[in-house]
Scaffold this motif. Structure first.
Motif, PDB file in Angstrom:
ATOM      1  N   ALA A 119     -32.902   6.011  -6.992  1.00 22.72           N
ATOM      2  CA  ALA A 119     -32.666   7.440  -6.759  1.00 22.72           C
ATOM      3  C   ALA A 119     -31.949   8.071  -7.947  1.00 22.72           C
ATOM      4  O   ALA A 119     -31.017   7.488  -8.504  1.00 22.72           O
ATOM      5  CB  ALA A 119     -31.860   7.630  -5.491  1.00 22.72           C
ATOM      6  N   SER A 120     -32.395   9.248  -8.328  1.00 21.10           N
ATOM      7  CA  SER A 120     -31.714  10.011  -9.380  1.00 21.10           C
ATOM      8  C   SER A 120     -30.988  11.215  -8.806  1.00 21.10           C
ATOM      9  O   SER A 120     -30.127  11.789  -9.470  1.00 21.10           O
ATOM     10  CB  SER A 120     -32.721  10.470 -10.439  1.00 21.10           C
ATOM     11  N   HIS A 121     -31.353  11.623  -7.560  1.00 20.02           N
ATOM     12  CA  HIS A 121     -30.710  12.737  -6.893  1.00 20.02           C
ATOM     13  C   HIS A 121     -30.346  12.328  -5.465  1.00 20.02           C
ATOM     14  O   HIS A 121     -30.999  11.455  -4.875  1.00 20.02           O
ATOM     15  CB  HIS A 121     -31.632  13.968  -6.846  1.00 20.02           C
ATOM     16  N   CYS A 122     -29.327  12.951  -4.935  1.00 23.43           N
ATOM     17  CA  CYS A 122     -28.896  12.680  -3.564  1.00 23.43           C
ATOM     18  C   CYS A 122     -29.955  13.205  -2.592  1.00 23.43           C
ATOM     19  O   CYS A 122     -30.404  14.350  -2.709  1.00 23.43           O
ATOM     20  CB  CYS A 122     -27.555  13.348  -3.284  1.00 23.43           C
ATOM     21  N   LYS A 123     -30.362  12.371  -1.643  1.00 25.84           N
ATOM     22  CA  LYS A 123     -31.395  12.784  -0.697  1.00 25.84           C
ATOM     23  C   LYS A 123     -30.867  13.755   0.348  1.00 25.84           C
ATOM     24  O   LYS A 123     -31.639  14.370   1.070  1.00 25.84           O
ATOM     25  CB  LYS A 123     -31.995  11.570  -0.009  1.00 25.84           C
TER      26      LYS A 123
END
Length: 269
Positions: free
Chosen positions: A252-256
């Protein structure tokens, strides 16, 4: 703050030091009430000590009444609070004391008090409702394990208490709570030595309900724990600075949850 706001702050929200100390005191009193019930099932207890224990229990119930009224007064929505499952358990825990004022219903009073005293252990469920305990915050995984342990404890305690209540006097093998607890453990673990068997219809029904609750509730909670552990095995602990979400996919590169950029270290970078 007003009195109602203080009650919300210290008793209901219970994130402060005084609130946590109140939680500790309530847990201690709940444990003490359960111990008093167990002691009361032993017939060789001297009458003087039995009377002292009864007066001690009345004092504890008075404290529970004060706690119930305080929670009701301090709640943000009182109607919703009354029908909350934990409030109903609290109300059931204090009902027996009011039967003192009805001496004409002595047989019903004694039986009702004994049954309700068994069910007071459900008050412990209040402290597993969220991950904020009196000693700090625990992870959701640990909270599920705590709930599982409490479920097992409650099944054993309630089943043993009810089995003692319906069998003592009719079953010579059930003399006290210890005998009933032994029967519950042997039955729920499917060992089934056969040295103790129910003699009454009530005892048979308690046994059936005990076994059904054990084979339904315990595997269901174990399944929830295993499911979460499997789900977390493919995730990495990386706290989002925006919303605080702790676990994310390894790539993951961004918070879901909020979309905030997560700075992680990846193998090979």
């Amino acid at each position: 703050m007003s009195l109602r706001e203080k009650i919300q702050f210290y008793l209901i929200d219970c994130k402060t030091i005084p609130g946590k100390l109140i939680d500790v005191a309530i847990i201690f009193l709940n444990v003490l009430v359960c111990i008093l019930f167990v002691i009361d099932t032993y017939e060789d207890i001297p009458q003087s000590i039995r009377g002292f224990l009864w007066h001690m229990e009345v004092v504890i119930i008075v404290f529970f009444i004060i706690e119930y009224i305080a929670r009701l007064y301090g709640s943000r929505n009182r109607v919703k609070h009354i029908f909350n499952i934990f409030s109903l358990i609290d109300l059931a825990a204090i009902l027996p004391i009011f039967f003192i004022f009805f001496p004409t219903a002595a047989p019903l009073k004694i039986g009702f008090i004994r049954v309700i005293r068994i069910l007071r252990i459900f008050r412990f469920l209040r402290f597993t409702a969220d991950p904020i305990f009196f000693f700090g915050t625990i992870s959701p995984r640990i909270l599920k394990i705590v709930r599982l342990l409490f479920t097992i404890l409650i099944i054993f305690f309630v089943s043993s208490g009810l089995f003692w209540f319906v069998e003592h006097g009719a079953n010579p093998e059930i003399r006290n709570f210890g005998d009933a607890f032994y029967f519950s453990v042997v039955s729920l673990t499917t060992v089934g030595f056969g040295d103790i068997t129910p003699h009454t219809d009530g005892g048979r029904w308690v046994t059936v309900l005990m076994i059904l609750s054990g084979i339904i509730l315990i595997p269901w909670q174990v399944g929830q724990i295993v499911k979460e552990w499997i789900g977390l095995s493919g995730k990495k602990e990386s706290v989002c600075p925006q919303c605080g979400l702790k676990y994310h996919d390894k790539d993951a590169s961004h918070c879901k949850a909020c979309g905030h950029v997560i700075y992680q270290e990846f193998d090979g970078l």
